[in-house]
Structures are given as C-alpha cells and as structure tokens.
Design an enzyme around this catalytic site. Structure first.
Site, PDB file in Angstrom:
ATOM      1  N   LYS A  22      -2.272  -7.225   4.628  1.00 43.77           N
ATOM      2  CA  LYS A  22      -2.571  -6.188   5.525  1.00 43.77           C
ATOM      3  C   LYS A  22      -3.814  -5.404   5.512  1.00 43.77           C
ATOM      4  O   LYS A  22      -4.427  -4.906   6.204  1.00 43.77           O
ATOM      5  CB  LYS A  22      -1.364  -4.762   5.415  1.00 43.77           C
ATOM      6  CG  LYS A  22      -1.264  -3.751   5.736  1.00 43.77           C
ATOM      7  CD  LYS A  22      -0.444  -2.767   5.620  1.00 43.77           C
ATOM      8  CE  LYS A  22      -0.648  -1.993   4.303  1.00 43.77           C
ATOM      9  NZ  LYS A  22      -1.113  -0.675   4.246  1.00 43.77           N
ATOM     10  N   ASN A  23      -4.090  -4.857   4.220  1.00 44.36           N
ATOM     11  CA  ASN A  23      -5.142  -4.137   3.803  1.00 44.36           C
ATOM     12  C   ASN A  23      -6.327  -4.721   3.934  1.00 44.36           C
ATOM     13  O   ASN A  23      -7.545  -4.361   4.115  1.00 44.36           O
ATOM     14  CB  ASN A  23      -5.149  -3.511   2.275  1.00 44.36           C
ATOM     15  CG  ASN A  23      -4.043  -2.401   2.402  1.00 44.36           C
ATOM     16  OD1 ASN A  23      -3.690  -2.006   3.399  1.00 44.36           O
ATOM     17  ND2 ASN A  23      -3.639  -1.901   1.231  1.00 44.36           N
ATOM     18  N   CYS A 118      -1.759  12.711   3.210  1.00 44.38           N
ATOM     19  CA  CYS A 118      -0.547  11.982   3.387  1.00 44.38           C
ATOM     20  C   CYS A 118       0.612  12.063   2.519  1.00 44.38           C
ATOM     21  O   CYS A 118       0.182  12.888   1.258  1.00 44.38           O
ATOM     22  CB  CYS A 118      -0.925  10.363   3.828  1.00 44.38           C
ATOM     23  SG  CYS A 118      -1.254   9.653   2.520  1.00 44.38           S
ATOM     24  N   ARG A 123      -6.052  12.390  -0.359  1.00 46.87           N
ATOM     25  CA  ARG A 123      -6.748  11.359   0.257  1.00 46.87           C
ATOM     26  C   ARG A 123      -8.008  11.964   1.189  1.00 46.87           C
ATOM     27  O   ARG A 123      -8.027  11.472   2.235  1.00 46.87           O
ATOM     28  CB  ARG A 123      -6.097  10.452   0.815  1.00 46.87           C
ATOM     29  CG  ARG A 123      -5.107   9.769   0.056  1.00 46.87           C
ATOM     30  CD  ARG A 123      -4.237   8.843   0.788  1.00 46.87           C
ATOM     31  NE  ARG A 123      -4.742   7.550   0.710  1.00 46.87           N
ATOM     32  CZ  ARG A 123      -4.290   6.419   1.502  1.00 46.87           C
ATOM     33  NH1 ARG A 123      -3.013   6.528   2.059  1.00 46.87           N
ATOM     34  NH2 ARG A 123      -4.857   5.407   1.485  1.00 46.87           N
ATOM     35  N   VAL A 125     -12.310  11.915   2.498  1.00 50.82           N
ATOM     36  CA  VAL A 125     -12.938  10.715   2.877  1.00 50.82           C
ATOM     37  C   VAL A 125     -14.330  11.204   2.555  1.00 50.82           C
ATOM     38  O   VAL A 125     -15.136  10.628   2.962  1.00 50.82           O
ATOM     39  CB  VAL A 125     -12.625  10.316   4.192  1.00 50.82           C
ATOM     40  CG1 VAL A 125     -11.460   9.911   4.659  1.00 50.82           C
ATOM     41  CG2 VAL A 125     -12.902  11.748   5.226  1.00 50.82           C
ATOM     42  N   ASP A 308      -0.337   0.011  -5.625  1.00 51.53           N
ATOM     43  CA  ASP A 308       0.526  -0.370  -4.819  1.00 51.53           C
ATOM     44  C   ASP A 308       1.424  -1.306  -5.188  1.00 51.53           C
ATOM     45  O   ASP A 308       2.416  -1.652  -4.441  1.00 51.53           O
ATOM     46  CB  ASP A 308      -0.216  -1.108  -3.394  1.00 51.53           C
ATOM     47  CG  ASP A 308      -1.283  -0.391  -2.758  1.00 51.53           C
ATOM     48  OD1 ASP A 308      -1.140   1.303  -2.874  1.00 51.53           O
ATOM     49  OD2 ASP A 308      -2.157  -0.633  -2.159  1.00 51.53           O
ATOM     50  N   ARG A 400       5.311  -1.084   8.485  1.00 48.19           N
ATOM     51  CA  ARG A 400       3.862  -0.933   8.466  1.00 48.19           C
ATOM     52  C   ARG A 400       3.400  -2.041   7.541  1.00 48.19           C
ATOM     53  O   ARG A 400       2.049  -2.340   7.896  1.00 48.19           O
ATOM     54  CB  ARG A 400       3.500   0.518   7.817  1.00 48.19           C
ATOM     55  CG  ARG A 400       3.778   1.622   8.573  1.00 48.19           C
ATOM     56  CD  ARG A 400       3.441   2.705   8.048  1.00 48.19           C
ATOM     57  NE  ARG A 400       1.733   2.935   8.341  1.00 48.19           N
ATOM     58  CZ  ARG A 400       1.232   3.939   7.597  1.00 48.19           C
ATOM     59  NH1 ARG A 400       1.448   5.089   7.776  1.00 48.19           N
ATOM     60  NH2 ARG A 400      -0.189   3.659   7.834  1.00 48.19           N
TER      61      ARG A 400
HETATM   62  C1  EPZ Z   1      -6.862   1.496  -0.135  1.00 49.22           C
HETATM   63  O1  EPZ Z   1      -6.510   2.953   0.418  1.00 49.22           O
HETATM   64  C2  EPZ Z   1      -5.507   1.022   0.433  1.00 49.22           C
HETATM   65  N1  EPZ Z   1      -5.353   1.167   1.859  1.00 49.22           N
HETATM   66  C3  EPZ Z   1      -4.209   1.577  -0.327  1.00 49.22           C
HETATM   67  O2  EPZ Z   1      -3.256   0.827   0.116  1.00 49.22           O
HETATM   68  C4  EPZ Z   1      -4.348   1.571  -1.834  1.00 49.22           C
HETATM   69  O3  EPZ Z   1      -3.433   2.414  -2.264  1.00 49.22           O
HETATM   70  C5  EPZ Z   1      -5.755   2.069  -2.222  1.00 49.22           C
HETATM   71  O4  EPZ Z   1      -6.797   1.674  -1.384  1.00 49.22           O
HETATM   72  C6  EPZ Z   1      -6.145   2.085  -3.630  1.00 49.22           C
HETATM   73  O5  EPZ Z   1      -5.858   0.784  -4.184  1.00 49.22           O
HETATM   74  C7  EPZ Z   1      -6.225   0.207   2.577  1.00 49.22           C
HETATM   75  O6  EPZ Z   1      -6.689  -0.518   1.980  1.00 49.22           O
HETATM   76  C8  EPZ Z   1      -5.825   0.453   4.221  1.00 49.22           C
HETATM   77  P1  EPZ Z   1      -9.277   4.461  -2.193  1.00 49.22           P
HETATM   78  P2  EPZ Z   1      -8.184   4.008   0.429  1.00 49.22           P
HETATM   79  O7  EPZ Z   1     -10.168   5.115  -1.186  1.00 49.22           O
HETATM   80  O8  EPZ Z   1      -9.143   2.884   0.448  1.00 49.22           O
HETATM   81  C9  EPZ Z   1      -9.990   9.034  -3.654  1.00 49.22           C
HETATM   82  C10 EPZ Z   1      -0.852   0.942   0.951  1.00 49.22           C
HETATM   83  O9  EPZ Z   1       0.354   1.367   0.309  1.00 49.22           O
HETATM   84  N2  EPZ Z   1     -11.042   9.188  -2.734  1.00 49.22           N
HETATM   85  O10 EPZ Z   1      -9.561   3.438  -2.994  1.00 49.22           O
HETATM   86  O11 EPZ Z   1      -7.862   4.917   1.105  1.00 49.22           O
HETATM   87  C11 EPZ Z   1      -8.435   8.678  -3.045  1.00 49.22           C
HETATM   88  O12 EPZ Z   1      -8.139  10.279  -3.036  1.00 49.22           O
HETATM   89  C12 EPZ Z   1      -2.086   1.698   0.722  1.00 49.22           C
HETATM   90  O13 EPZ Z   1      -0.866  -0.180   1.411  1.00 49.22           O
HETATM   91  C13 EPZ Z   1     -11.763  10.174  -2.521  1.00 49.22           C
HETATM   92  O14 EPZ Z   1     -11.468  11.259  -3.454  1.00 49.22           O
HETATM   93  O15 EPZ Z   1      -8.100   4.272  -1.084  1.00 49.22           O
HETATM   94  C14 EPZ Z   1      -7.935   8.321  -4.312  1.00 49.22           C
HETATM   95  O16 EPZ Z   1      -7.476   9.153  -5.379  1.00 49.22           O
HETATM   96  C15 EPZ Z   1      -1.828   3.043   0.528  1.00 49.22           C
HETATM   97  N3  EPZ Z   1     -12.782  10.392  -1.652  1.00 49.22           N
HETATM   98  C16 EPZ Z   1      -8.920   7.311  -4.885  1.00 49.22           C
HETATM   99  O17 EPZ Z   1      -9.986   7.833  -4.525  1.00 49.22           O
HETATM  100  C17 EPZ Z   1     -13.124   9.485  -0.697  1.00 49.22           C
HETATM  101  O18 EPZ Z   1     -13.650   9.424   0.092  1.00 49.22           O
HETATM  102  C18 EPZ Z   1      -8.747   6.005  -4.399  1.00 49.22           C
HETATM  103  O19 EPZ Z   1      -8.722   5.850  -3.195  1.00 49.22           O
HETATM  104  C19 EPZ Z   1     -12.011   8.275  -0.793  1.00 49.22           C
HETATM  105  C20 EPZ Z   1     -11.228   8.159  -1.839  1.00 49.22           C
END
Ligand code: EPZ
Length: 422
Positions: A22-23, A118, A123, A125, A308, A400
């Site tokens: 999915k991801n 969420c 989370r 960006v 995950d 999902r």
């Molecule tokens: C991806 O989310 C996955 N989603 C998530 O899968 C997964 O849990 C996560 O990576 C970690 O492996 C998809 O790929 C669609 P991150 P993502 O940016 O990219 C912080 C599932 O169940 N952060 O690596 O959103 C954030 O808050 C899901 O399939 C910032 O602070 O995760 C977190 O604490 C849920 N600022 C950490 O970094 C930012 O701009 C890692 O998040 C971005 C992230």
C-alpha cells in the site's frame, strides 16, 4: 456499518499470498504527475486508500484505469487540469500530500490542503515543505492550504532531514527528478518503499543514486517518460500474516514474502521462539511446540522495527511468558489498541511512549473498536487466539490497508467472517 467476527480456533496451516505494498503504491501513483507518458503499475493492492489516491489524481486531470481485477493500474497525466488537492480528499488520506512535490516540479505550482492530525499523532508536514524550499520553492500557508510555487522551476539543492521522514523523502525525491541541477538528500529515509520509488523513477528516466542509504543524490533531467513497474511486496502485510501462526500456533507460508524486507521484525520473532525461514516461494513461519517468549521492542525507521507492526506484535506479546516492554518512537499516540486488548484480558500498562505487557495465558473474546488500520488488524490477530468470539467494529480502517483479510485468514483455517449492521 460492517464488523468482523473472529472465533479462536487453534492452529493455522497453509499459504497466504502477500499483496503489493500500500505505502509503496501510494507514492508510486503520484509519480505519474511527473510525466506526460503513461505509468503502468503492476502488483497493485486493491484497497480503499488506492481508490482515494485514484480519486485525487483524477481531480488533477490524470486518467487512471485498472485491469486484472485492480492489480494493474495505468496512470496517464498527459495534461493536468488542476494543481489543487482539495481538503475533501486530503482529509480522508494523509498520503495525499505526496502530490505536492510532483505538481510543483511539473507545473511550477501546487495548492494542497494541510492534512491535519490523525488518530496516531499530530503528524506535521513541515519537513516536506522545508525539503522543497531547499530546491527553491516558495511556500505560503493560507486558508488551511499550502500554496507552493516555483515560478522559474525547481533548482537542485542540499537538504538534511533533521529527523527521518518517509513521506518527506518521497516528496523531495520526486520533485528533484525534474529540478535543474543536482539535489542531495541527507538523512533520507531508507525504507523499501523509497527504494521502490527510486527504481520506478529511474525506469521513467530519472538519474538517482544512493536510495536505500542515508544519502540520495538526484541529477535533474528535462523530462521523464513512461514506464511499467511492479509494486514491491507489502512488508507490513507480510509481517502481519507472519504473526498469525506465531499467535495461534501452526505453520503458514507467506507467498511472495522476503525476509530482507522485515529483518528487524524477524530477529524479534526469533527471540520470541517463533521459527522463520525463507523458502523459494516466500517466508514460512511456524510455532509447533513451545510457548511465546517475552521480548522488548523499540520502533525505529527502517532498518529498525517498523512502527506499522507494533500493534500486531503487541497482540503476540499479550500471550508471552513474561513481561515485554514496547517503546513507540515514531508516533506519539500509537497505543490505542492497548485498551482494546485489555478488554480481551490483556495485562498492559501504558505510560507515554512505553507499553509494558505482562503475558497472560489466554485472551478472551470481546467486542472491540478499531481505531486505526494497524490497531484493527492487531485486534483480529488477538481474536484468532482468544477463547470465544471477538467482534471488531469500525472495520473501514482495515479496508484501507488489507485486501480480502477474511479470505486470506479463512484459507489457513481461521474462523473469521464479515457481517453488516452490527
Ligand atoms: C509513512 O507515513 C507511512 N505512510 C506510515 O504508514 C508509517 O507509519 C510511517 O511512514 C513511518 O514508517 C505512508 O507511507 C503512506 P513519516 P509518513 O513522515 O510518511 C514526523 C500505515 O499504517 N514528521 O516517516 O507520514 C512524524 O510526525 C501508516 O500504513 C514531522 O515531524 O511518516 C513522525 O513522528 C501509518 N514532520 C515521524 O516524523 C514532517 O514533515 C515519521 O513520519 C513529516 C514527519
């Protein structure tokens, strides 16, 4: 509203096919926006999140068609009609932010709704925006939207991520393929989904080196072409189904599985007394004699133990001999499954980002509530090993990220059915 009913039914045996990730698919699909030639994705999973991304890309003017029962996606972005990712779609799925980099690179502008928080955490960006700013993009936050522009086009830049982010690495990687000059991304995410994206972009004509390591170097090109790319195996679906025989006993082969995608997870399974072996067809997991041993788990970016799989691992450790400590280091609120598991008789204390799980001999079935995707499947796994009946409500979370879960588990001997109107 649909629910899933699970009845504990002893050992499992057989094979479970693992779908495309999915991801990975959710980041490969927006790559279509980088080219006016078609992108064909094979081994695509059939999930509601993929349909939401399809809807988003269509709203931007892309054409998306499916064949082979949804397992092949053909995406074409010959001409885009909009650069705006609307709140109504983004709020349904945070991965919508992944159109930002490609739109900016191709059209020089993008307006993307801010996703908001969420169930598993705030989370933000900010890292997506800062990485794109390092390539010369200008960002303004207004009316709940990111208004991004790069009137003269994006330019190569150097950006070091202060913390590892999968999505921000993906956005920056896609944008950099069409930027003028060379971009260097330091402290980049190393997840298999990043490697898969880089391989797909390279098939489209991008010049990328270093994916899978901490530093990715991208030399911008003038245009990208079409490509056909198979989506990498879903390591989280793989890990989830590997836990089914670990929890229930028995032996299950996960077809298409690769141990290298789940190395840190396999080390913990081994420590817990579960046998794991790579076969020609996939990964075979068994627990034929002996109980489950307690193990401590800390979630980390790849190649560490994936966040995950934390909820599903907790379901296993609820029935281990001894006390396990689980530390969640990626998301601040990812223990929502713990109180639901406790309703099934689990003995868990949560304090901040740490959960202490004292193993009990047997869980008992109960009505429980799914709070997010991975939480919902952890409750199903727990239900498979519990005495009596477990009813998992709010299963739309499950749809999902897991296709045909009842069929896949049913085929290895689980008692599981979907009912409506509960
Ligand atoms: C991806 O989310 C996955 N989603 C998530 O899968 C997964 O849990 C996560 O990576 C970690 O492996 C998809 O790929 C669609 P991150 P993502 O940016 O990219 C912080 C599932 O169940 N952060 O690596 O959103 C954030 O808050 C899901 O399939 C910032 O602070 O995760 C977190 O604490 C849920 N600022 C950490 O970094 C930012 O701009 C890692 O998040 C971005 C992230």
């Amino acid at each position: 509203m649909e629910s899933i009913i699970v009845r504990g039914n002893g050992a499992l045996s057989g094979q479970i096919p693992i779908a495309g990730a999915k991801n990975a698919c959710l980041t490969l699909m927006p790559a279509t926006l980088l080219s006016d030639e078609p992108l064909t994705l094979t081994n695509a999973p059939r999930l509601s999140d993929i349909r939401t991304m399809t809807e988003l890309l269509q709203s931007l003017g892309a054409e998306v068609s499916t064949t082979q029962d949804g397992q092949v996606l053909v995406l074409s972005s010959q001409k885009l009609s909009s650069t705006r990712a609307d709140y109504d779609i983004v709020r349904k799925m945070r991965a919508s932010i992944l159109v930002l980099g490609p739109l900016l690179a191709r059209e020089g502008r993008a307006e993307v709704s801010l996703p908001g928080g969420c169930a598993i955490g705030a989370r933000p960006v900010d890292l997506h925006l800062r990485a794109l700013e390092a390539m010369g993009a200008e960002m303004e936050l207004r009316d709940g939207y990111v208004h991004a522009s790069a009137p003269g086009g994006l330019k190569g830049g150097v950006f070091e991520f202060p913390t590892v982010s999968v999505g921000a690495t993906e956005n920056a990687l896609m944008a950099a393929t069409l930027a003028k000059g060379t971009t260097v991304l330091k402290n980049a995410a190393r997840e298999p989904e990043i490697v898969d994206l880089a391989q797909c972009l390279r098939r489209m004509g991008a010049r990328i080196a270093g994916e899978g390591s901490r530093t990715i170097t991208i030399e911008g090109v003038d245009r990208l072409g079409g490509a056909t790319h198979p989506v990498v195996t879903d390591r989280i679906e793989l890990g989830t189904y590997m836990l089914a025989p670990a929890i229930c006993g028995g032996e299950v082969e996960c077809l298409g599985g690769r141990i290298d995608l789940v190395g840190a997870f396999c080390e913990k399974l081994d420590a817990a007394g579960i046998s794991v072996a790579q076969t020609g067809a996939g990964v075979k997991v068994s627990r034929t004699n002996g109980g489950i041993r307690a193990v401590d788990v800390t979630t980390e970016p790849f190649p560490g133990f994936p966040t995950d799989l934390q909820a599903q691992m907790m379901a296993l450790l609820c029935m281990a001999e001894g006390t396990s400590v689980l530390e969640e280091k990626i998301f601040e609120n990812r223990f929502m499954h713990a109180p639901e598991l406790m309703r099934m008789g689990a003995d868990i204390d949560v304090s901040g980002g740490t959960a202490t799980v004292r193993g009990v001999e047997r869980l008992k079935g109960a009505p429980v509530m799914a709070t997010d995707l991975r939480a919902s499947v952890s409750l199903i796994l727990a239900g498979l090993a519990a005495e009596g009946e477990t009813i998992v409500n709010r299963v739309y979370h499950l749809d999902r990220g897991y296709e045909r879960v009842e069929e896949k588990l049913g085929n290895v001997g689980a008692h599981i059915e979907r009912v409506s109107g509960q």
